[in-house]
Design a protein around this motif. Structure first.
Motif, mmCIF file in Angstrom:
data_model
loop_
_atom_site.group_PDB
_atom_site.id
_atom_site.type_symbol
_atom_site.label_atom_id
_atom_site.label_comp_id
_atom_site.label_asym_id
_atom_site.label_seq_id
_atom_site.Cartn_x
_atom_site.Cartn_y
_atom_site.Cartn_z
ATOM 1 N N UNK A 66 0.826 -1.205 0.000
ATOM 2 C CA UNK A 66 0.000 0.000 0.000
ATOM 3 C C UNK A 66 0.865 1.262 0.000
ATOM 4 N N UNK A 67 1.943 1.247 0.765
ATOM 5 C CA UNK A 67 2.835 2.393 0.806
ATOM 6 C C UNK A 67 3.474 2.685 -0.530
ATOM 7 N N UNK A 68 3.916 1.648 -1.223
ATOM 8 C CA UNK A 68 4.528 1.834 -2.544
ATOM 9 C C UNK A 68 3.512 2.386 -3.538
ATOM 10 N N UNK A 69 2.293 1.870 -3.500
ATOM 11 C CA UNK A 69 1.251 2.334 -4.423
ATOM 12 C C UNK A 69 0.853 3.780 -4.116
ATOM 13 N N UNK A 70 0.726 4.122 -2.832
ATOM 14 C CA UNK A 70 0.365 5.496 -2.442
ATOM 15 C C UNK A 70 1.467 6.466 -2.853
ATOM 16 N N UNK A 71 2.720 6.108 -2.648
ATOM 17 C CA UNK A 71 3.831 6.988 -3.032
ATOM 18 C C UNK A 71 3.853 7.180 -4.548
ATOM 19 N N UNK A 95 -5.585 3.877 2.694
ATOM 20 C CA UNK A 95 -4.483 3.971 3.660
ATOM 21 C C UNK A 95 -5.006 4.348 5.047
ATOM 22 N N UNK A 96 -5.988 5.231 5.100
ATOM 23 C CA UNK A 96 -6.566 5.613 6.394
ATOM 24 C C UNK A 96 -7.263 4.417 7.043
ATOM 25 N N UNK A 98 -6.592 1.200 6.490
ATOM 26 C CA UNK A 98 -5.552 0.244 6.900
ATOM 27 C C UNK A 98 -4.904 0.682 8.207
ATOM 28 N N UNK A 99 -4.653 1.976 8.346
ATOM 29 C CA UNK A 99 -4.041 2.461 9.585
ATOM 30 C C UNK A 99 -5.025 2.468 10.747
ATOM 31 N N UNK A 100 -6.310 2.637 10.465
ATOM 32 C CA UNK A 100 -7.312 2.516 11.523
ATOM 33 C C UNK A 100 -7.315 1.088 12.068
ATOM 34 N N UNK A 101 -7.235 0.100 11.176
ATOM 35 C CA UNK A 101 -7.198 -1.292 11.612
ATOM 36 C C UNK A 101 -5.876 -1.645 12.295
ATOM 37 N N UNK A 102 -4.839 -0.850 12.051
ATOM 38 C CA UNK A 102 -3.500 -1.071 12.601
ATOM 39 C C UNK A 102 -3.334 -0.403 13.969
ATOM 40 N N UNK A 103 -4.302 0.406 14.414
ATOM 41 C CA UNK A 103 -4.182 1.198 15.649
ATOM 42 C C UNK A 103 -3.719 0.391 16.860
ATOM 43 N N UNK A 111 -2.570 7.038 14.090
ATOM 44 C CA UNK A 111 -3.397 8.244 14.126
ATOM 45 C C UNK A 111 -2.762 9.380 13.334
ATOM 46 N N UNK A 112 -1.443 9.475 13.378
ATOM 47 C CA UNK A 112 -0.739 10.490 12.592
ATOM 48 C C UNK A 112 -0.937 10.249 11.094
ATOM 49 N N UNK A 113 -0.797 9.024 10.653
ATOM 50 C CA UNK A 113 -0.974 8.710 9.236
ATOM 51 C C UNK A 113 -2.420 8.943 8.805
ATOM 52 N N UNK A 114 -3.380 8.610 9.667
ATOM 53 C CA UNK A 114 -4.791 8.873 9.356
ATOM 54 C C UNK A 114 -5.019 10.373 9.173
ATOM 55 N N UNK A 115 -4.447 11.189 10.055
ATOM 56 C CA UNK A 115 -4.581 12.649 9.934
ATOM 57 C C UNK A 115 -3.968 13.149 8.626
ATOM 58 N N UNK A 116 -2.810 12.629 8.257
ATOM 59 C CA UNK A 116 -2.180 13.031 6.996
ATOM 60 C C UNK A 116 -3.039 12.611 5.800
ATOM 61 N N UNK A 117 -3.662 11.449 5.887
ATOM 62 C CA UNK A 117 -4.549 11.000 4.809
ATOM 63 C C UNK A 117 -5.761 11.928 4.669
ATOM 64 N N UNK A 118 -6.261 12.420 5.783
ATOM 65 C CA UNK A 118 -7.385 13.367 5.735
ATOM 66 C C UNK A 118 -6.962 14.653 5.028
ATOM 67 N N UNK A 119 -5.756 15.127 5.297
ATOM 68 C CA UNK A 119 -5.253 16.314 4.603
ATOM 69 C C UNK A 119 -5.076 16.049 3.106
#
Length: 130
Positions: A66-71, A95-96, A98-103, A111-119
């Motif tokens: 997911x990280x490679x595809x998002x980048x 990505x948000x 996936x990170x929610x399920x990773x909490x 939570x930081x990555x989720x916030x960045x995804x919202x931006x």
């Protein structure tokens, strides 16, 4: 071209660069997060009785891919293509989630990555065709 129209186009361009840069950063962060899970799975908290519990190695592969595809999608955002924006929004949502399920494994980072995804979603959705 009126000043108002020029100002909106400038704002959309700034939001696009912002979102593309954030997507690139989120993708790299997520890739590294997955790489750590693959290399040193004891780094993350062992979660008991969690509905979405997978082996940390499985989560590692999810985050690496997911990280490679998002980048990569973040790089395509700079082209200004509307389809790249749609894909970018979809991947930011993915990505948000996936990170929610990773909490439970790494809460603050997730939570930081989720916030960045919202931006990213905000930046990509402010585009106006005029």
């Amino acid at each position: 071209m009126s000043d108002d129209s020029l100002s909106r186009q400038t704002g959309a361009a700034v939001a696009t660069v912002f979102a593309g840069s954030l997507m690139l950063m989120v993708g790299i962060f997520q890739f590294i997060q997955g790489l750590v899970a693959l290399v040193e799975d004891e780094f993350y908290v062992d979660v008991a009785d969690y509905t979405f519990k997978f082996d940390v190695t499985t989560w590692g592969w999810i985050h690496v891919i997911l990280g490679a595809v998002v980048a990569l999608a973040g790089l395509f955002i700079f082209s200004g293509n509307v389809a790249a924006r749609a894909v970018g929004i979809f991947l930011a949502v993915l990505a948000a989630i996936a990170n929610f399920l990773w909490i439970p494994y790494y809460p603050i980072w997730s939570l930081l990555i989720i916030a960045l995804c919202i931006f990213v979603i905000w930046g990509l959705s402010t585009f106006r065709l005029e």
